[in-house]
Design an enzyme around this catalytic site. Structure first.
Site, PDB file in Angstrom:
ATOM      1  N   GLY A 158      22.399  -7.878  60.288  1.00 27.21           N
ATOM      2  CA  GLY A 158      21.280  -8.745  60.648  1.00 27.21           C
ATOM      3  C   GLY A 158      21.313  -9.976  59.763  1.00 27.21           C
ATOM      4  O   GLY A 158      22.355 -10.379  59.246  1.00 27.21           O
ATOM      5  N   ARG A 181      25.912  -1.956  65.337  1.00 24.50           N
ATOM      6  CA  ARG A 181      25.874  -1.459  66.721  1.00 24.50           C
ATOM      7  C   ARG A 181      26.276  -2.553  67.687  1.00 24.50           C
ATOM      8  O   ARG A 181      27.089  -2.378  68.564  1.00 24.50           O
ATOM      9  CB  ARG A 181      24.459  -0.999  67.069  1.00 24.50           C
ATOM     10  N   ARG A 242      17.647   1.006  52.601  1.00 22.21           N
ATOM     11  CA  ARG A 242      16.546   1.948  52.469  1.00 22.21           C
ATOM     12  C   ARG A 242      17.092   3.258  51.920  1.00 22.21           C
ATOM     13  O   ARG A 242      18.224   3.643  52.213  1.00 22.21           O
ATOM     14  CB  ARG A 242      15.889   2.239  53.826  1.00 22.21           C
ATOM     15  N   GLU A 271      11.936   7.584  46.843  1.00 24.38           N
ATOM     16  CA  GLU A 271      11.480   6.678  45.785  1.00 24.38           C
ATOM     17  C   GLU A 271       9.944   6.596  45.772  1.00 24.38           C
ATOM     18  O   GLU A 271       9.329   6.728  46.821  1.00 24.38           O
ATOM     19  CB  GLU A 271      12.106   5.286  45.971  1.00 24.38           C
ATOM     20  N   HIS A 289      13.944  -1.050  43.617  1.00 24.18           N
ATOM     21  CA  HIS A 289      13.559  -1.671  44.905  1.00 24.18           C
ATOM     22  C   HIS A 289      12.997  -3.079  44.682  1.00 24.18           C
ATOM     23  O   HIS A 289      11.837  -3.364  45.018  1.00 24.18           O
ATOM     24  CB  HIS A 289      12.552  -0.794  45.661  1.00 24.18           C
TER      25      HIS A 289
HETATM   26  C1  DGY Z   1      11.591  -5.213  52.645  1.00 25.85           C
HETATM   27  O1  DGY Z   1      11.041  -6.296  52.820  1.00 25.85           O
HETATM   28  O2  DGY Z   1      11.831  -4.432  53.560  1.00 25.85           O
HETATM   29  C2  DGY Z   1      11.923  -4.869  51.244  1.00 25.85           C
HETATM   30  O3  DGY Z   1      12.724  -3.750  51.160  1.00 25.85           O
HETATM   31  C3  DGY Z   1      10.637  -4.686  50.451  1.00 25.85           C
HETATM   32  O4  DGY Z   1      10.006  -3.525  50.893  1.00 25.85           O
END
Ligand code: DGY
Length: 332
Positions: A158, A181, A242, A271, A289
């Site tokens: 992306g 994909r 993630r 987390e 994160h």
């Molecule tokens: C997002 O913007 O998805 C980052 O991981 C912060 O949560």
């Protein structure tokens, strides 16, 4: 008499000026102490609220929406939205919004930095220095892998994946391969200097593999022991996507056994808790994160979430950055 102003909940602490701005439009309940609400408490605090400002840790599903039939929009201050059950939002007619674009470049910077830190053993060597173990120069001391001129592999392509590809291709002379994909249009591939390959080829070719795909149940543990086994023993793995995409236990074991050279992790399964095995392997760089965490970017994310609330509840318009897809009739 003027109509009562809509009420909203800001579920986590956020920039005070954003809270003040939202107060100009709405009756605001906020959370300056940054308490983490359980689902039951979030559901209860949403009573009577037309809108909510959430972050990626706030789970909003069909039960939360059904218990709050007055809710019209939930604005997530994150680009990722695996904390939302989007099918339930669509069924309930509640707008779900996220914060794309404004965080792309900062997040790509961080992903690239984390990959470089893993490749060049920055955390491991810093810990050695802090422990007072640096007594002499040595020809092989913390010798890592080159980034420039190597092969960058990107899983998920992306906006953030493309921004990382550009850095690798244009800035570091890397060969860039990616798997996604859907394949990018040829002109986009040319602009970012990346070539589509199948997943097995990506795993086999990458000197540095960076994960930037959204979390979905289908992607759960899509990098586990079998996938790591297909990587080069000199390769690094960086996850800024993630937790749950990587099997963290399998990765810790692979790092300990030297099946790959190093890893950089900004996100973790469960987390803020993390697999304790990750804390005991030296060849991994761990960050909490923070890939999007520059002051300017976090402000822009908060502003976009606020603007989505103001658009829907203040102006009766569609949100700027909706997530909802498919048949959708907004609640009145
Ligand atoms: C997002 O913007 O998805 C980052 O991981 C912060 O949560």
């Amino acid at each position: 008499m003027s109509a009562p102003r809509p009420a909203i909940l800001i579920a986590r602490a956020v920039f005070p000026e954003i809270v003040e701005q939202l107060r100009e439009h709405f009756e605001v309940e906020h959370n300056p102490d940054d308490v983490i609400y359980s689902k039951a408490e979030l559901t209860q605090r949403l009573q009577g609220k037309a809108g909510a400002f959430t972050t990626g840790g706030d789970r909003v599903d069909g039960e939360v929406l059904a218990a709050n039939p007055q809710l019209r929009i939930v604005a997530n201050m994150a680009v990722g939205y695996n904390n939302f059950d989007i099918a339930a939002f669509n069924a309930a007619g509640v707008w779900a919004t996220n914060t794309p674009d404004v965080l792309t470049e900062s997040t790509a910077d961080f992903g690239f930095a984390l990959m470089m830190a893993a490749a060049r053993r920055m955390a491991e060597s810093e810990h050695f220095l802090r422990r007072g173990e640096w007594k002499k120069w040595a020809y092989d001391m913390f010798a890592g892998g080159d980034v420039h001129g190597s092969t960058l592999g990107i899983l998920g392509m992306g906006r953030i994946g493309q921004a990382i590809a550009k850095r690798g291709h244009h800035g570091f002379g890397m060969k860039v391969v990616y798997h996604n994909r859907s394949r990018l249009p040829a002109e986009t591939e040319a602009a970012v200097g990346a070539t589509w390959v199948d997943k097995a080829t990506l795993l086999a070719q990458a000197d540095h593999l960076v994960l930037v795909l959204p979390y979905t149940p289908e992607n759960h543990h899509c990098i586990a022991a079998a996938e790591i086994a297909q990587m080069k023993p000199t390769a690094t793995l960086t996850n800024i996507a993630r937790g749950g995409i990587v099997d963290d236990a399998a990765l810790a074991e692979a790092l300990r056994a030297g099946r790959i050279a190093a890893a950089g992790l900004d996100v973790f399964e469960g987390e803020p808790a993390l697999n304790p095995a990750l804390l005991t392997v030296p060849n991994v760089v761990l960050t909490p994160h923070i890939a999007s965490a520059t002051v300017a970017t976090r402000r822009a994310m908060a502003q976009l979430a606020a603007d989505n609330l103001i658009a829907v509840l203040g102006r009766g318009a569609a949100p700027l950055t909706p997530i909802n897809a498919g048949p959708f009739t907004p609640r009145a």
